[in-house]
Design a protein around this motif. Structure first.
Motif, mmCIF file in Angstrom:
data_model
loop_
_atom_site.group_PDB
_atom_site.id
_atom_site.type_symbol
_atom_site.label_atom_id
_atom_site.label_comp_id
_atom_site.label_asym_id
_atom_site.label_seq_id
_atom_site.Cartn_x
_atom_site.Cartn_y
_atom_site.Cartn_z
ATOM 1 N N GLN A 150 -0.683 13.011 2.618
ATOM 2 C CA GLN A 150 -0.683 14.468 2.670
ATOM 3 C C GLN A 150 -1.585 14.983 3.794
ATOM 4 O O GLN A 150 -1.380 16.073 4.303
ATOM 5 N N GLN A 151 -2.574 14.164 4.183
ATOM 6 C CA GLN A 151 -3.524 14.564 5.212
ATOM 7 C C GLN A 151 -3.292 13.870 6.545
ATOM 8 O O GLN A 151 -3.658 14.399 7.593
ATOM 9 N N TYR A 152 -2.749 12.660 6.497
ATOM 10 C CA TYR A 152 -2.599 11.844 7.704
ATOM 11 C C TYR A 152 -1.154 11.377 7.855
ATOM 12 O O TYR A 152 -0.409 11.288 6.878
ATOM 13 N N THR A 153 -0.796 11.026 9.081
ATOM 14 C CA THR A 153 0.512 10.409 9.312
ATOM 15 C C THR A 153 0.414 8.932 8.959
ATOM 16 O O THR A 153 -0.686 8.377 8.812
ATOM 17 N N GLU A 154 1.547 8.271 8.847
ATOM 18 C CA GLU A 154 1.552 6.835 8.528
ATOM 19 C C GLU A 154 0.817 6.046 9.603
ATOM 20 O O GLU A 154 0.068 5.115 9.303
ATOM 21 N N TYR A 155 1.011 6.441 10.842
ATOM 22 C CA TYR A 155 0.325 5.769 11.945
ATOM 23 C C TYR A 155 -1.196 5.871 11.786
ATOM 24 O O TYR A 155 -1.915 4.894 11.962
ATOM 25 N N GLU A 156 -1.685 7.046 11.430
ATOM 26 C CA GLU A 156 -3.125 7.242 11.259
ATOM 27 C C GLU A 156 -3.665 6.455 10.068
ATOM 28 O O GLU A 156 -4.773 5.923 10.119
ATOM 29 N N ILE A 157 -2.891 6.379 9.006
ATOM 30 C CA ILE A 157 -3.327 5.642 7.821
ATOM 31 C C ILE A 157 -3.514 4.165 8.146
ATOM 32 O O ILE A 157 -4.496 3.549 7.737
ATOM 33 N N PHE A 158 -2.586 3.600 8.897
ATOM 34 C CA PHE A 158 -2.627 2.167 9.186
ATOM 35 C C PHE A 158 -3.213 1.841 10.558
ATOM 36 O O PHE A 158 -3.091 0.721 11.039
ATOM 37 N N GLU A 159 -3.868 2.810 11.189
ATOM 38 C CA GLU A 159 -4.464 2.571 12.498
ATOM 39 C C GLU A 159 -5.632 1.588 12.381
ATOM 40 O O GLU A 159 -6.491 1.728 11.517
ATOM 41 N N ILE A 160 -5.628 0.596 13.261
ATOM 42 C CA ILE A 160 -6.660 -0.439 13.253
ATOM 43 C C ILE A 160 -7.431 -0.385 14.560
ATOM 44 O O ILE A 160 -6.846 -0.346 15.640
ATOM 45 N N THR A 161 -8.760 -0.395 14.440
ATOM 46 C CA THR A 161 -9.640 -0.436 15.595
ATOM 47 C C THR A 161 -10.656 -1.543 15.366
ATOM 48 O O THR A 161 -11.294 -1.582 14.313
ATOM 49 N N GLN A 162 -10.775 -2.420 16.326
ATOM 50 C CA GLN A 162 -11.701 -3.552 16.260
ATOM 51 C C GLN A 162 -11.503 -4.366 14.980
ATOM 52 O O GLN A 162 -12.453 -4.784 14.322
ATOM 53 N N GLY A 163 -10.263 -4.594 14.601
ATOM 54 C CA GLY A 163 -9.938 -5.452 13.469
ATOM 55 C C GLY A 163 -10.084 -4.824 12.099
ATOM 56 O O GLY A 163 -9.954 -5.518 11.092
ATOM 57 N N LYS A 164 -10.363 -3.528 12.032
ATOM 58 C CA LYS A 164 -10.503 -2.856 10.745
ATOM 59 C C LYS A 164 -9.702 -1.559 10.751
ATOM 60 O O LYS A 164 -9.508 -0.940 11.781
ATOM 61 N N PHE A 165 -9.272 -1.172 9.546
ATOM 62 C CA PHE A 165 -8.568 0.095 9.413
ATOM 63 C C PHE A 165 -9.549 1.238 9.657
ATOM 64 O O PHE A 165 -10.707 1.169 9.262
ATOM 65 N N GLU A 166 -9.076 2.280 10.303
ATOM 66 C CA GLU A 166 -9.915 3.441 10.613
ATOM 67 C C GLU A 166 -10.390 4.154 9.346
ATOM 68 O O GLU A 166 -11.522 4.607 9.274
ATOM 69 N N ILE A 167 -9.533 4.250 8.345
ATOM 70 C CA ILE A 167 -9.869 4.956 7.110
ATOM 71 C C ILE A 167 -10.507 3.946 6.156
ATOM 72 O O ILE A 167 -9.905 2.925 5.815
ATOM 73 N N SER A 168 -11.722 4.233 5.729
ATOM 74 C CA SER A 168 -12.487 3.278 4.919
ATOM 75 C C SER A 168 -11.801 2.946 3.594
ATOM 76 O O SER A 168 -11.885 1.802 3.121
ATOM 77 N N PHE A 194 0.814 -1.212 0.000
ATOM 78 C CA PHE A 194 0.000 0.000 0.000
ATOM 79 C C PHE A 194 0.851 1.268 0.000
ATOM 80 O O PHE A 194 0.460 2.276 -0.588
ATOM 81 N N ALA A 195 2.001 1.217 0.625
ATOM 82 C CA ALA A 195 2.884 2.386 0.691
ATOM 83 C C ALA A 195 3.388 2.804 -0.694
ATOM 84 O O ALA A 195 3.848 3.931 -0.870
ATOM 85 N N ARG A 196 3.252 1.922 -1.684
ATOM 86 C CA ARG A 196 3.697 2.239 -3.046
ATOM 87 C C ARG A 196 2.551 2.713 -3.945
ATOM 88 O O ARG A 196 2.766 2.932 -5.133
ATOM 89 N N THR A 197 1.345 2.865 -3.397
ATOM 90 C CA THR A 197 0.199 3.253 -4.218
ATOM 91 C C THR A 197 -0.007 4.767 -4.212
ATOM 92 O O THR A 197 0.470 5.478 -3.326
ATOM 93 N N THR A 198 -0.752 5.236 -5.213
ATOM 94 C CA THR A 198 -1.061 6.666 -5.280
ATOM 95 C C THR A 198 -2.046 7.065 -4.184
ATOM 96 O O THR A 198 -1.986 8.201 -3.699
ATOM 97 N N LEU A 199 -2.923 6.146 -3.805
ATOM 98 C CA LEU A 199 -3.860 6.446 -2.719
ATOM 99 C C LEU A 199 -3.103 6.737 -1.430
ATOM 100 O O LEU A 199 -3.450 7.664 -0.701
ATOM 101 N N TYR A 200 -2.047 5.980 -1.166
ATOM 102 C CA TYR A 200 -1.227 6.226 0.021
ATOM 103 C C TYR A 200 -0.607 7.617 -0.035
ATOM 104 O O TYR A 200 -0.604 8.348 0.952
ATOM 105 N N LEU A 201 -0.105 7.988 -1.200
ATOM 106 C CA LEU A 201 0.509 9.316 -1.347
ATOM 107 C C LEU A 201 -0.507 10.421 -1.084
ATOM 108 O O LEU A 201 -0.182 11.424 -0.432
ATOM 109 N N GLU A 202 -1.739 10.221 -1.558
ATOM 110 C CA GLU A 202 -2.792 11.208 -1.309
ATOM 111 C C GLU A 202 -3.146 11.273 0.178
ATOM 112 O O GLU A 202 -3.277 12.352 0.746
ATOM 113 N N LEU A 203 -3.312 10.116 0.803
ATOM 114 C CA LEU A 203 -3.664 10.082 2.216
ATOM 115 C C LEU A 203 -2.533 10.609 3.091
ATOM 116 O O LEU A 203 -2.773 11.224 4.130
#
Length: 81
Positions: free
Chosen positions: A22-40, A11-20
């Motif tokens: 810009q708004q979020y830190t790496e920790y926030e992008i990959f943050e998991i709560t209750q078995g799912k990523f926070e960002i849909s 995922f770190a090599r995708t364009t979506l990651y590059l876009e995200l």
């Protein structure tokens, strides 16, 4: 956990990651709560990646099993009913 690390590397090599990123830190992008990523969007990408990964694995196993069968070293035995 190994699968999660593979996804992060992919995922770190995708364009979506590059876009995200810009708004979020790496920790926030990959943050998991209750078995799912926070960002849909990340969750959707993970599900798509996991499905493709499973399909690729099944295809590789099928090819390997077919090669074993063709080699003549293995035989098919009918299941008893």
């Amino acid at each position: 956990m190994h699968q999660l690390e593979e996804f992060k590397q992919y995922f770190a090599r995708t364009t979506l990651y590059l876009e995200l990123n810009q708004q979020y830190t790496e920790y926030e992008i990959f943050e998991i709560t209750q078995g799912k990523f926070e960002i849909s969007e990340v969750q959707a990408a993970f599900e798509k990646w996991a499905k493709q990964s499973a399909t690729d694995h099944k295809r590789a196993e099928f090819a390997k099993n077919l090669n074993h069968l063709i080699s003549g070293n293995y035989i098919l035995v009918r299941k008893t009913i």
